[in-house]
Design a protein around this motif. Structure first.
Motif, short mmCIF file in Angstrom:
data_model
loop_
_atom_site.label_atom_id
_atom_site.label_comp_id
_atom_site.label_asym_id
_atom_site.label_seq_id
_atom_site.Cartn_x
_atom_site.Cartn_y
_atom_site.Cartn_z
N LEU A 29 0.83 -1.21 0.00
CA LEU A 29 0.00 0.00 0.00
C LEU A 29 0.86 1.26 0.00
O LEU A 29 0.53 2.25 -0.66
CB LEU A 29 -0.93 -0.01 1.21
CG LEU A 29 -1.98 -1.13 1.23
CD1 LEU A 29 -2.81 -1.07 2.50
CD2 LEU A 29 -2.89 -1.04 0.00
N VAL A 30 1.99 1.22 0.73
CA VAL A 30 2.92 2.35 0.73
C VAL A 30 3.52 2.54 -0.66
O VAL A 30 3.63 3.68 -1.16
CB VAL A 30 4.02 2.15 1.78
CG1 VAL A 30 5.12 3.20 1.64
CG2 VAL A 30 3.44 2.19 3.18
N PHE A 31 3.89 1.44 -1.31
CA PHE A 31 4.44 1.51 -2.67
C PHE A 31 3.42 2.14 -3.61
O PHE A 31 3.75 3.02 -4.42
CB PHE A 31 4.80 0.11 -3.15
CG PHE A 31 5.35 0.07 -4.54
CD1 PHE A 31 6.72 0.12 -4.77
CD2 PHE A 31 4.51 -0.01 -5.65
CE1 PHE A 31 7.24 0.10 -6.06
CE2 PHE A 31 5.01 -0.04 -6.94
CZ PHE A 31 6.38 0.02 -7.15
N LEU A 32 2.15 1.70 -3.50
CA LEU A 32 1.12 2.22 -4.38
C LEU A 32 0.87 3.70 -4.12
O LEU A 32 0.69 4.48 -5.07
CB LEU A 32 -0.17 1.43 -4.17
CG LEU A 32 -1.35 1.77 -5.09
CD1 LEU A 32 -0.95 1.57 -6.55
CD2 LEU A 32 -2.56 0.90 -4.75
N ALA A 33 0.91 4.10 -2.85
CA ALA A 33 0.72 5.51 -2.52
C ALA A 33 1.86 6.37 -3.07
O ALA A 33 1.64 7.46 -3.61
CB ALA A 33 0.60 5.69 -1.00
#
Length: 225
Positions: A29-33
């Motif tokens: 999720l951090v990567f996607l954000a």
């Protein structure tokens, strides 16, 4: 298939995967954000662009470490990439990481006993979450490649989201379509994933209904003669 590839995974690998499942989901999720910020934020939004790039790089490095540990614990050697091809794919293309949730559906399908009804609900939930995250990732990627391309019909992120919804559900209105090579490759992948996710949801929902009806039949008292 050989006996080694069909054997259960080593306990150390199973334990590692169980302990890292939630942290890796958070990292995804951090990567996607971080990727979303780099695609959608204005070019002069500094130092946030550098921070988002650092987040993307750090989470990708985390995925590489996890892959290396699982490769070593699996004891499969060079055959790991073939047996765990999906893990290899999402390592190369981290935006496809939501596809790992589909493995839950495969695990349920392989159960030989009658699964609890809650498992079907989990599969449907995981498939729905996968569809949302994958559609968002595809919309970001297509917008990144298309919005500045000559003759493109996907000019805004809203256009990209609309295109992703239509493609993922296999509706395909055709009002907005990718024109670049990269955009069309993303579209082809999203079409294939859409078919697979729809199959997982409809198959699980049908099995859930059958289980419900069967249990209701078992509760009915036998008819009197």
């Amino acid at each position: 298939m050989s006996a080694r590839t069909s054997a259960p995974p080593p306990p150390a690998l199973t334990q590692w995967e169980r302990h890292t499942e939630i942290p890796l989901l958070a990292a995804a999720l951090v990567f996607l954000a971080g990727y979303a910020f780099r695609v959608l934020a204005p070019h002069d939004a500094q130092p946030w662009h550098d921070l988002s790039l650092a987040l993307v790089g750090a989470t990708w490095l985390l995925f590489i470490v996890d892959y290396a540990v699982r490769l070593r614990l699996s004891r499969l050697g060079h055959r790991f990439w073939r047996v765990h091809w999906l893990d290899t794919l999402v390592l190369i293309l981290p935006l496809l990481r939501p596809l790992r949730m589909v493995q839950v559906y495969t695990a349920v399908q392989k159960k030989r006993d009658r699964p609890r009804l809650g498992l079907y609900a989990r599969v449907i939930s995981y498939a729905g979450m996968t569809a949302v995250l994958l559609g968002f990732s595809a919309a970001l990627s297509v917008y990144h490649w298309e919005h500045d391309a000559p003759g493109a019909s996907i000019r805004t992120f809203g256009d990209a989201v609309w295109w992703a919804c239509a493609t993922l559900t296999t509706v395909g209105y055709g009002d907005v379509v990718p024109v670049t090579t990269a955009g069309r490759i993303i579209a082809a992948g999203l079409m294939a994933c859409g078919l697979g996710l729809l199959g997982a949801v409809t198959g699980s929902f049908s099995s859930w209904l059958i289980q419900v009806f069967r249990r209701e039949d078992e509760k009915e008292p036998p008819a009197s003669g």
